[in-house]
Enzyme design. Structure first.
Site, short mmCIF file in Angstrom:
data_model
loop_
_atom_site.label_atom_id
_atom_site.label_comp_id
_atom_site.label_asym_id
_atom_site.label_seq_id
_atom_site.Cartn_x
_atom_site.Cartn_y
_atom_site.Cartn_z
N SER A 1 -100.61 -48.28 19.43
CA SER A 1 -100.09 -49.42 18.63
C SER A 1 -98.74 -49.64 19.47
CB SER A 1 -99.86 -48.89 17.29
OG SER A 1 -98.57 -47.86 17.36
N ASP A 2 -98.45 -50.90 19.46
CA ASP A 2 -96.93 -51.20 19.84
C ASP A 2 -96.00 -50.49 18.75
OD1 ASP A 2 -94.66 -52.34 20.84
OD2 ASP A 2 -95.64 -54.35 21.02
N TRP A 3 -94.89 -50.13 19.15
CA TRP A 3 -93.85 -49.46 18.24
C TRP A 3 -93.56 -50.00 17.02
CZ3 TRP A 3 -95.74 -47.39 22.34
CH2 TRP A 3 -95.33 -46.23 22.96
N TYR A 4 -94.00 -49.17 16.03
CA TYR A 4 -93.91 -49.54 14.50
C TYR A 4 -95.10 -50.68 14.34
CZ TYR A 4 -89.64 -47.15 14.90
OH TYR A 4 -88.78 -46.28 15.27
N GLY A 5 -96.00 -50.86 15.00
CA GLY A 5 -96.90 -52.04 14.81
C GLY A 5 -98.06 -51.71 13.81
#
Length: 816
Positions: free
Chosen positions: A226-230
């Site tokens: 995932s993209d960070w916190y995505g």
């Protein structure tokens, strides 16, 4: 034991809790290790214009900075971009990194995207070719890539929530094509899911995207991160095919995923498949043998600098050159040169956001030209800071008056206890995103920054601070924030920080102005930006104009900064910030040989373009930008770049601009195929500079192109030969571009599309025959009915061109 056997043994011996932990980040940059089974952790690092390493603030490891994506796109040279990828692979090994968060392959849908500088091009074929070269080169070092951001992540507006609605043919033929190429043609080991939604589902929980298309259709066998916190939902992401949720400590996966299995929302065999993705990547990157705790290395190699400079030159576009105004040192060498403009001394080498890093030493355009032109006169002319300027390092001192602000970390909120960490920083930009100093725990902590600013002059100074969280801030006798107070939110630090808080402070030269910032955090995530604007120099532009008036030639270096062009926020305009347009106008009015260098990462408006003699576009060319620009201006090197993006005259002329704003949370790509040059072809609106445009110092004549056949089957190739002669005294850099224009197609298609190209340097006085090979892929389109690529029979025009608007030959062929 074979690699496959070891993976299967690990999988059989892991508990469910351990499996779920492997799928969740341990820290901001590391996955979990399972020590009892000797399963190592992997370390990730941001790219794509360098390898930052794991650390933040003053302990960041200085790194090679290669040209940013748009600058690499301007090279139109996959082989050269592959050499940069090879360098990135070496840098990743030096930083003990297993996974590089690159390349970034989203398209330039509009010219104002905050990350336009980070992406290669508005064209999917050009993007795909450069991305494939990057992936192959990086992974040759046993370093995984994560091709990002999958998919349709083309704006920073509401980027965490916006839902993209796009026709499937447009999605397949434009926005997904680079991702498909990196999987099918270069075997990418990793893909990063985007923040946004696509068709009503978050990309990190979109089964159609991550499984149906990526894995089952394209054959992807790697890890999706995932993209960070995505990621937001453990069960939905696991069922969709998200392998790893980042960052740590565990949020969506880990215990939450284990609970989802216990509740029956996720089958354990689904978890096993995701764990296998991670274990395979551990083997591919040799993480067992390559410790992530090895010291990060900073290497400044002359050969690598030469490569970076060559790439920066190759990506520099000569957009305008009237009456041989350039090069400066070519028969009409001026006896005096005035260098003006804010980016001459503060040359920008990269954009802002997650791709930024601490560069190895880098020279400005002023420093590079000044070495070659001893009589060079410099005046900045104006300022362009989005916020108050960050003060020079020698202006910041600690409470005791010695250099550097004092940073103190205390675990918990009781600041009377022994600090966990004390250090100094000479920077006004302080970031602790993803890593904190040793001794600082993962839980609540307090960061205090104390010291003073030393003014160099008298008068009212404007002091500004941008900060995350709920800080207390005092500057001199002015309280800018009281502890616990929620400040208005701005766009800095990915939209997680305050608007700039300003105070007018009466200063005396050399007398310290006290600074005290205290920030209590539930987890160690902090961003502080301290700026100071001295009294305004009202004569700055006048001095620049007078310097230009007295010179034989004037070089005006305008542009943006990493705060105007940054992840987290789009630009609202393509106008140059500050008074730069006025500066160019006034300089051009007094000097007929005015050369404008635009040091920006994306298109800008140029209302003065017809009044200047030359325009040079180096973009953000990495750590060798200054020297590369000097080489081009002085004629040591030929500017080799061609535009990878259309420059509109006005933002309103950009084809996708009318559909830019989300409506009720949905961003509709109603322009369809009509982005960039495709849209200009449809509208008939002439751009400022077209896609593919670029000049050379060498003159070249193109003879009529000839085709190997005029009638072919759908699986046959056509070779087009273009004789090019360098007619001048200098070698000529040429990029022969091949566009395909369907004639009376059975479905809606763009008027023409770039399909093939070749770049060459033709020696002076010689003729070179350049070839373009058009295969099945040059004519195909996506057919939603059969869910496959098809080639329609009929007539096609092969347009052989020097740019999207400069067609040199047209060849009509028939596909039977």
């Amino acid at each position: 034991m074979t690699v496959t056997d070891r993976i299967e043994q690990w999988l059989a011996e892991l508990t469910l809790a351990e499996k779920c932990l492997l799928l969740a980040g341990a820290t901001s940059w590391r996955t979990h290790a399972i020590d009892r089974l000797d399963i190592p952790a992997m370390k990730m690092s941001d790219g794509p214009n360098g390898v930052r390493g794991e650390f933040s603030a003053d302990d960041r490891t200085p790194s090679v900075v290669v040209p940013v994506g748009i600058s690499q796109g301007a090279t139109w040279d996959p082989d050269l971009v592959g050499q940069l990828g090879d360098l990135l692979g070496r840098e990743a090994r030096r930083k003990a990194t297993h996974v590089l968060l690159a390349p970034a392959v989203n398209l330039h849908r509009t010219p104002v995207g905050g990350r336009t500088f980070e992406y290669f091009s508005e064209d999917p074929e050009l993007t795909a070719a450069l991305a494939v070269a990057t992936v192959r080169a990086v992974q040759a070092h046993d370093v995984a890539v994560t091709v990002k951001h999958f998919a349709a992540n083309d704006t920073e507006v509401d980027r965490h929530t916006v839902d993209v609605a796009v026709d499937e043919r447009v999605l397949r033929e434009l926005y997904l094509l680079p991702f498909e190429a990196t999987v099918r043609d270069s075997g990418a080991w990793g893909v990063m899911s985007a923040y946004n939604q696509l068709g009503g589902h978050y990309c990190a929980a979109n089964r159609w995207l991550l499984t149906d298309v990526l894995r089952e259709e394209w054959g992807f066998d790697g890890m999706v991160v995932s993209d960070w916190y995505g990621a937001h939902d453990a069960a939905a992401s696991a069922r969709a095919g998200l392998s790893v949720d980042m960052p740590g400590p565990p949020r969506v996966y880990g215990p939450a995923l284990e609970a989802a299995v216990a509740d029956g929302a996720v089958e354990e065999h689904t978890v096993d498949a995701l764990v296998r993705d991670v274990l395979v990547l551990i083997e591919r990157t040799h993480a067992v043998e390559r410790s992530l705790d090895d010291p990060e290395q900073s290497v400044d190699d002359p050969d690598e600098r030469a490569l970076c400079r060559r790439a920066a030159v190759s990506g520099t576009v000569l957009a305008r050159n009237v009456d041989g105004a350039l090069p400066l040192a070519d028969g009409s060498t001026p006896t005096s040169v005035a260098l003006v403009g804010p980016n001459a001394a503060a040359t920008r080498t990269m954009g802002g956001g997650s791709s930024s890093l601490r560069s190895l030493p880098s020279r400005s355009i002023l420093e590079a030209l000044g070495e070659r032109l001893p009589g060079l006169v410099f005046e900045p002319g104006c300022t362009i800071d989005k916020h108050t300027p960050i003060p020079p390092p020698d202006r910041l001192v600690g409470p005791d008056g010695t250099p550097g602000l004092e940073l103190t970390f205390t675990n918990g909120f009781d600041t009377d206890v022994e600090p966990a960490h004390v250090s100094r920083t000479s920077e006004g930009l302080i970031r602790f995103f993803g890593s904190v100093p040793a001794g600082v725990g993962p839980g609540p902590c307090t960061l205090r920054v104390r010291g003073a600013y030393l003014p160099t002059g008298d008068g009212v100074h404007e002091v500004g601070i941008i900060v995350t969280g709920r800080p207390s801030v005092r500057v001199g006798d002015v309280v800018l924030a009281r502890g616990g107070e929620q400040l208005p939110t701005g766009s800095a630090f990915y939209g997680l920080a305050s608007e700039e808080q300003l105070a007018a402070v009466e200063c005396r030269a050399g007398e310290p102005v006290a600074i005290d910032v205290e920030l209590r955090m539930r987890e160690p995530f902090a961003g502080i930006r301290l700026g100071v604007r001295p009294p305004v120099d009202t004569d700055m532009m006048t001095r620049a104009v007078e310097a230009a008036r007295e010179a034989d030639a004037a070089v005006v270096v305008v542009g943006t900064t990493d705060e105007w062009e940054t992840e987290g926020s789009d630009r609202s305009t393509i106008d140059l910030p500050g008074e730069q347009d006025e500066l160019v106008r006034r300089v051009a009015a007094v000097n007929d040989r005015t050369i404008v260098v635009v040091n920006a990462g994306s298109p800008v408006a140029m209302p003065w373009v017809d009044d200047v003699a030359a325009v040079v576009l180096p973009f953000f060319g990495g750590m060798e930008t200054g020297d590369a620009v000097a080489e081009v201006l002085l004629g040591d090197s030929d500017p080799g770049g061609r535009l990878p993006i259309t420059f509109p005259r006005r933002l309103e002329d950009a084809p996708a601009w009318p559909h830019y704003r989300p409506v009720d949370g949905v961003q509709h790509y109603r322009e369809g195929f009509g982005i960039g040059y495709r849209g200009h072809d449809r509208s008939g609106v002439a751009p400022l500079f077209p896609f593919g445009h670029g000049l050379s110092y060498g003159d070249a004549d193109w003879a009529p192109a000839r085709a190997s056949a005029i009638q072919v089957g759908p699986d046959d190739d056509i070779t087009v030969t273009v004789p090019v002669t360098a007619t001048g005294a200098r070698h000529a850099t040429v990029v022969v571009q091949g566009y395909v224009a369907p004639v009376d197609p059975p479905v809606d298609r763009e008027p023409k599309a770039l399909r093939r190209w070749t770049k060459a340097v033709v020696p002076a006085g010689e003729t070179t025959e350049l070839e373009l090979v058009f295969d099945r892929g040059a004519f195909r389109r996506w057919d939603p009915d059969t869910a496959d690529w098809v080639v329609d029979s009929g007539f096609y025009d092969l347009l052989i061109a020097a740019s999207a608007t400069d067609i040199r030959s047209t060849l009509r062929i028939e596909v039977t």
